[in-house]
Design an enzyme around this catalytic site. Structure first.
Site, PDB file in Angstrom:
ATOM      1  N   CYS A  85     -19.494 -26.047   7.506  1.00 43.03           N
ATOM      2  CA  CYS A  85     -19.804 -25.216   6.334  1.00 43.03           C
ATOM      3  C   CYS A  85     -18.928 -23.979   6.341  1.00 43.03           C
ATOM      4  O   CYS A  85     -18.706 -23.366   7.392  1.00 43.03           O
ATOM      5  CB  CYS A  85     -21.283 -24.811   6.368  1.00 43.03           C
ATOM      6  N   CYS A 101     -26.951 -18.691  10.753  1.00 39.19           N
ATOM      7  CA  CYS A 101     -27.077 -20.136  10.560  1.00 39.19           C
ATOM      8  C   CYS A 101     -26.126 -20.895  11.470  1.00 39.19           C
ATOM      9  O   CYS A 101     -24.917 -20.632  11.488  1.00 39.19           O
ATOM     10  CB  CYS A 101     -26.799 -20.491   9.099  1.00 39.19           C
ATOM     11  N   CYS A 161     -30.564 -26.196  11.062  1.00 41.10           N
ATOM     12  CA  CYS A 161     -29.369 -26.891  10.589  1.00 41.10           C
ATOM     13  C   CYS A 161     -28.190 -26.637  11.516  1.00 41.10           C
ATOM     14  O   CYS A 161     -27.835 -25.485  11.771  1.00 41.10           O
ATOM     15  CB  CYS A 161     -29.010 -26.416   9.179  1.00 41.10           C
ATOM     16  N   SER A 173     -30.881 -26.808  -2.455  1.00 41.37           N
ATOM     17  CA  SER A 173     -30.812 -25.412  -2.029  1.00 41.37           C
ATOM     18  C   SER A 173     -29.380 -24.906  -2.072  1.00 41.37           C
ATOM     19  O   SER A 173     -28.443 -25.611  -1.686  1.00 41.37           O
ATOM     20  CB  SER A 173     -31.363 -25.276  -0.603  1.00 41.37           C
ATOM     21  N   GLU A 215     -25.971 -34.120  10.729  1.00 40.96           N
ATOM     22  CA  GLU A 215     -27.383 -34.143  11.100  1.00 40.96           C
ATOM     23  C   GLU A 215     -28.260 -34.440   9.898  1.00 40.96           C
ATOM     24  O   GLU A 215     -27.960 -34.036   8.778  1.00 40.96           O
ATOM     25  CB  GLU A 215     -27.807 -32.787  11.663  1.00 40.96           C
ATOM     26  N   CYS A 218     -34.332 -34.148   5.198  1.00 39.38           N
ATOM     27  CA  CYS A 218     -33.405 -33.040   4.943  1.00 39.38           C
ATOM     28  C   CYS A 218     -31.985 -33.554   5.135  1.00 39.38           C
ATOM     29  O   CYS A 218     -31.609 -34.016   6.222  1.00 39.38           O
ATOM     30  CB  CYS A 218     -33.694 -31.883   5.893  1.00 39.38           C
ATOM     31  N   CYS A 273     -22.781 -17.837   6.886  1.00 45.03           N
ATOM     32  CA  CYS A 273     -24.002 -17.043   7.080  1.00 45.03           C
ATOM     33  C   CYS A 273     -24.206 -16.838   8.579  1.00 45.03           C
ATOM     34  O   CYS A 273     -24.251 -17.802   9.341  1.00 45.03           O
ATOM     35  CB  CYS A 273     -25.202 -17.745   6.457  1.00 45.03           C
ATOM     36  N   GLY A 325     -23.998 -27.623   5.345  1.00 48.10           N
ATOM     37  CA  GLY A 325     -23.142 -27.525   4.164  1.00 48.10           C
ATOM     38  C   GLY A 325     -23.809 -26.818   3.007  1.00 48.10           C
ATOM     39  O   GLY A 325     -25.025 -26.637   2.967  1.00 48.10           O
TER      40      GLY A 325
END
Length: 344
Positions: free
Chosen positions: A110, A117, A333, A192, A90, A103, A114, A160
């Site tokens: 990933c 997320c 995300c 980030s 994405e 972005c 988290c 990621g």
């Protein structure tokens, strides 16, 4: 064969020497790719037919396929790109007063896990190659050119963990920042991380002037351990020490990202802990409304968000409450990719 979009100018010069091409050709190629936006070797009219033939034999000019596009009421656009191996990633285009911000994703899936997320709901399949990151920006840049606009800012905050794909991400930054490349100013690029401390320390040694953002989200180890597994490896004490070291070496301000989760990290007690945690650091806090993606977490109410903001502000913390973008189009995300995977 390797994609031409995957080389920094310096690495392309080295690669051209290996095939008996003059290093200055790298500058010409960069201008064709990133200034004139050609998608065919045959359009590189100042290269000579024999040189173009050699380039065709050694390199690819591949492109991403737009699998799906969603457009929000606020103008935010979300793209699902299909890669050459069939995987999807994405990329989001956000329209601000100061310009057009993209972005970028850095991995297929990933492994950070988290819990709030959507990106981490499907494990990492692989790292993205340099050209796959460059092409996210370049594809959208070409679309914007038709509207007499251009990509002005890049945030490396998509699917990621960028520091889990460190070398490729650094090359990607050098390409889009290059004066002969997309020429996106270093201070218009933000990277980030959720807190990979060794890579933060390595990053602080580079000559890049890009912005660093820390996905903090929780003000104590107890909460961060519960919702961000990376904290077991690099607890807050080590993370904050790395941030202070980064500030000392670079004299650059750090952004702390903090998603407000209803009843979890949005209390005044948490606001006080956050204030104490970052005291003395050259930074600002970006409070982020939660994009609800899995039904397990709810966004903080406007009242609790304002109270949290007011507490930080009154205690002299430089703080902003992020303007929401694309809430009506799965802008968090991984949400769009997750929907596609769940269909399958």
């Amino acid at each position: 064969m390797r994609s031409l979009y995957g080389f920094t100018k310096k690495k392309l010069e080295e690669e051209l020497l290996l095939i008996n091409q003059k290093p200055y050709r790298a500058t010409q190629i960069f201008e064709w790719l990133y200034k004139k936006l050609v998608v065919s070797f045959d359009d590189m009219t100042n290269m000579g037919k024999e040189n173009v033939k050699i380039l065709k034999e050694k390199f690819l000019l591949d492109q991403l396929t737009i699998e799906k596009e969603q457009i929000s009421q606020d103008g935010t656009r979300k793209y699902l790109f299909r890669l050459s191996d069939g995987n999807c990633i994405e990329t989001v285009l956000m329209n601000y007063e100061y310009g057009q911000s993209v972005c970028v994703s850095t991995q297929v899936g990933c492994n950070m896990g988290c819990k709030f997320c959507a990106s981490g709901m499907h494990k990492k399949v692989r790292n993205l190659e340099v050209h796959e990151m460059v092409l996210q920006v370049l594809t959208i840049h070409r679309l914007l050119q038709k509207e007499n606009k251009r990509v002005s800012h890049v945030v490396i905050m998509g699917i990621g963990e960028p520091f889990d794909n460190y070398e490729h991400v650094i090359d990607f930054i050098r390409i889009i920042n290059d004066a002969k490349g997309l020429e996106i100013g270093a201070r218009h690029i933000t990277l980030s991380t959720c807190g990979i401390v060794p890579k933060m320390n390595e990053f602080s040694q580079l000559d890049l002037q890009v912005n660093l953002a820390i996905s903090l989200h929780f003000p104590n180890n107890e909460l961060r351990n519960q919702y961000m597994p990376v904290n077991h490896r690099y607890p807050l004490e080590e993370l904050i020490e790395a941030v202070r070291s980064y500030e000392e070496k670079t004299s650059r301000r750090v952004t702390f990202e903090y998603i407000l989760l209803d009843g979890i990290n949005d209390s005044i007690t948490c606001a006080n802990q956050l204030t104490m945690l970052i005291k003395g650091i050259l930074c600002y806090v970006n409070l982020i409304p939660m994009n609800e993606s899995n039904g397990l977490f709810k966004r903080s109410s406007k009242e609790r968000s304002k109270a949290f903001f007011d507490y930080l502000h009154q205690n002299h913390v430089n703080v902003t409450l992020r303007k929401e973008q694309g809430h009506d189009i799965d802008a968090a995300c991984g949400q769009l990719r997750m929907k596609e995977l769940n269909k399958k």
